[in-house]
Scaffold this active site. Structure first.
Site, PDB file in Angstrom:
ATOM      1  N   ASP A 142      40.081 -20.867  97.974  1.00  0.00           N
ATOM      2  CA  ASP A 142      39.197 -21.925  97.459  1.00  0.00           C
ATOM      3  C   ASP A 142      37.810 -21.342  97.257  1.00  0.00           C
ATOM      4  O   ASP A 142      37.370 -20.455  98.009  1.00  0.00           O
ATOM      5  CB  ASP A 142      39.135 -23.104  98.436  1.00  0.00           C
ATOM      6  CG  ASP A 142      40.458 -23.839  98.547  1.00  0.00           C
ATOM      7  OD1 ASP A 142      41.229 -23.801  97.568  1.00  0.00           O
ATOM      8  OD2 ASP A 142      40.735 -24.428  99.606  1.00  0.00           O
ATOM      9  N   ASP A 174      43.366 -27.427  92.446  1.00  0.00           N
ATOM     10  CA  ASP A 174      43.091 -28.722  93.076  1.00  0.00           C
ATOM     11  C   ASP A 174      42.400 -29.668  92.095  1.00  0.00           C
ATOM     12  O   ASP A 174      42.693 -30.869  92.063  1.00  0.00           O
ATOM     13  CB  ASP A 174      42.208 -28.538  94.315  1.00  0.00           C
ATOM     14  CG  ASP A 174      42.876 -27.680  95.377  1.00  0.00           C
ATOM     15  OD1 ASP A 174      44.117 -27.660  95.413  1.00  0.00           O
ATOM     16  OD2 ASP A 174      42.148 -27.029  96.151  1.00  0.00           O
TER      17      ASP A 174
END
Length: 313
Positions: A142, A174
Site C-alpha cells: 500500500d 483498493d
C-alpha cells in the site's frame, strides 16, 4: 431489449488497471523506503505516498487467525473467478455499460490484490515471519495515504475499539474496488432498470402518416392504398356528389389504351336542358336514351359516343 455487448473491452479495461496497479507497487518496492522516513508529500501534508506492507485485507484490515491470510487469499481467488464470470454473463445479456465498467473495476482490484497475496511472498520475499509457506501469504503493498484524521477509536466500536488509528493507507487496486462498489450503490436504479415492455403496434388513423411510414412495393398494395384513400375522402367530404350515373360517366375507362378518363366537369342540369332544347326542339332527353348512349361495346372494347350505335361503327 438491450443488445448483447462484447465483454472483451471490459476485460481489457480490467487488465489495464491491473497493469497500472502492479507497476505502481513494484516502483514503490524498488525506490521507496517503508514508513515515515521514506514518505513523499504530494499535496500539502494530507496526500502522501507512504510505503507500508498490508498482511490482511483492503485498507490495512486483517483476520486475526493463523490461517486467516490463507483463507483470505482463497476467498479472493473465488471472488475473482465469480466476478469475472458475472461480468461476461452480464455483457452477453446486454447489461448497462455503467454496470459493466464498475464490475470491471472491481475485478481489477480483486485480481491485483490476489497477485500480491499469491506471489509476493515468493518473488518479493515479503511474507510475514513464521508463515507456513510463502505461497498465498504475500503482503500487499500500500502507498496512498490521505492523512486527514488520526486518534484513538472509541471503546464501543467492535474489533478496533480502543486502538490508535489513522486514515487507511491503500493502493490502486483498493481504489478500484471502492469506486466500483460506490458506483453500483449510487447508480443502481439506472444500472438495473427493468427491460422495456414490447409495445404492440397500433393502427395509424391518418392515411397520410401511413404513406410516410411504409411505401407499397407491389401492384396489390398500390391498389389497396388507393382504395383506402378514396374511401377516406368519401367519408370526410359531405358535399361530394354521389350520383351514380355521373360517377360512372366521369370514371369511364378507355379499354383500348387502359387509361382512366379525366373527370369532365358537367354543367348544371337546368342549363344543359335549355341548351338542348334551343338547338333541337325534337331532341328526346329521356334518361333511357342517355343510358343507351353510354353503353359500351364489349365486343369491340370501345366506348360509344352518345347517339352512336354499334352498327354505324
Amino acid at each position: 431489449m438491450n443488445q448483447p455487448k462484447n465483454p472483451a473491452r471490459y476485460l481489457l479495461f480490467s487488465l489495464l488497471l491491473i497493469a497500472i496497479d502492479q507497476l505502481s507497487k513494484l516502483l514503490v518496492f524498488k525506490y521507496m523506503q517503508p514508513g515515515f522516513s521514506g514518505q513523499i508529500l504530494l499535496v500539502g501534508s494530507w496526500l502522501k505516498l507512504h510505503y507500508v506492507l498490508n498482511p490482511g485485507m483492503a485498507f490495512g484490515m486483517q483476520l486475526g487467525h493463523e490461517y486467516g491470510k490463507l483463507f483470505l487469499t482463497l476467498f479472493r481467488l473465488l471472488a475473482m473467478c465469480a466476478i469475472g464470470w458475472y461480468l461476461v454473463h452480464l455483457a452477453r445479456g446486454g447489461a448497462s455499460k455503467g454496470l459493466l465498467w464498475a464490475l470491471s473495476m472491481i475485478l481489477a482490484g480483486a485480481v491485483g490484490n490476489v497477485i500480491d497475496s499469491t506471489f509476493y511472498g515468493v518473488f518479493l520475499d515479503n511474507a510475514p515471519y513464521g508463515s507456513p509457506t510463502p505461497w498465498f501469504h504475500g503482503q500487499v503493498i500500500d502507498m496512498i495515504f490521505v492523512d486527514f484524521w488520526e486518534g484513538f477509536i472509541p471503546e464501543w466500536v467492535p474489533v478496533w475499539g480502543g486502538q490508535y488509528y489513522s486514515t487507511p493507507i491503500f493502493n490502486i487496486a483498493d481504489s478500484c474496488i471502492f469506486l466500483g462498489v460506490c458506483s453500483i450503490l449510487i447508480f443502481q436504479s439506472h444500472f438495473y432498470t427493468p427491460e422495456e415492455d414490447e409495445v404492440a403496434p397500433t393502427a395509424i388513423p391518418d392515411h397520410e402518416d401511413a404513406e410516410s411510414l411504409t411505401e407499397p412495393h407491389s401492384f396489390d398494395e398500390v391498389a389497396k392504398t388507393t382504395v383506402a384513400q378514396d374511401e377516406a375522402v368519401l367519408k370526410t367530404d359531405d358535399n361530394l356528389d354521389l350520383d351514380p350515373s355521373r360517377n360512372v360517366a366521369a370514371s369511364m375507362v378507355n379499354l383500348e389504351t387502359g387509361e382512366i378518363a379525366e373527370p369532365i366537369e358537367s354543367a348544371p342540369s337546368d342549363k344543359l336542358i335549355s341548351t338542348v332544347e334551343t338547338e333541337d326542339e325534337n331532341v328526346d332527353i329521356d334518361s333511357t336514351q342517355d343510358i343507351s348512349s353510354s353503353m359500351i361495346n364489349l365486343e369491340n372494347e370501345e366506348i360509344l359516343k352518345p347517339g352512336e350505335s354499334s352498327t354505324e361503327k
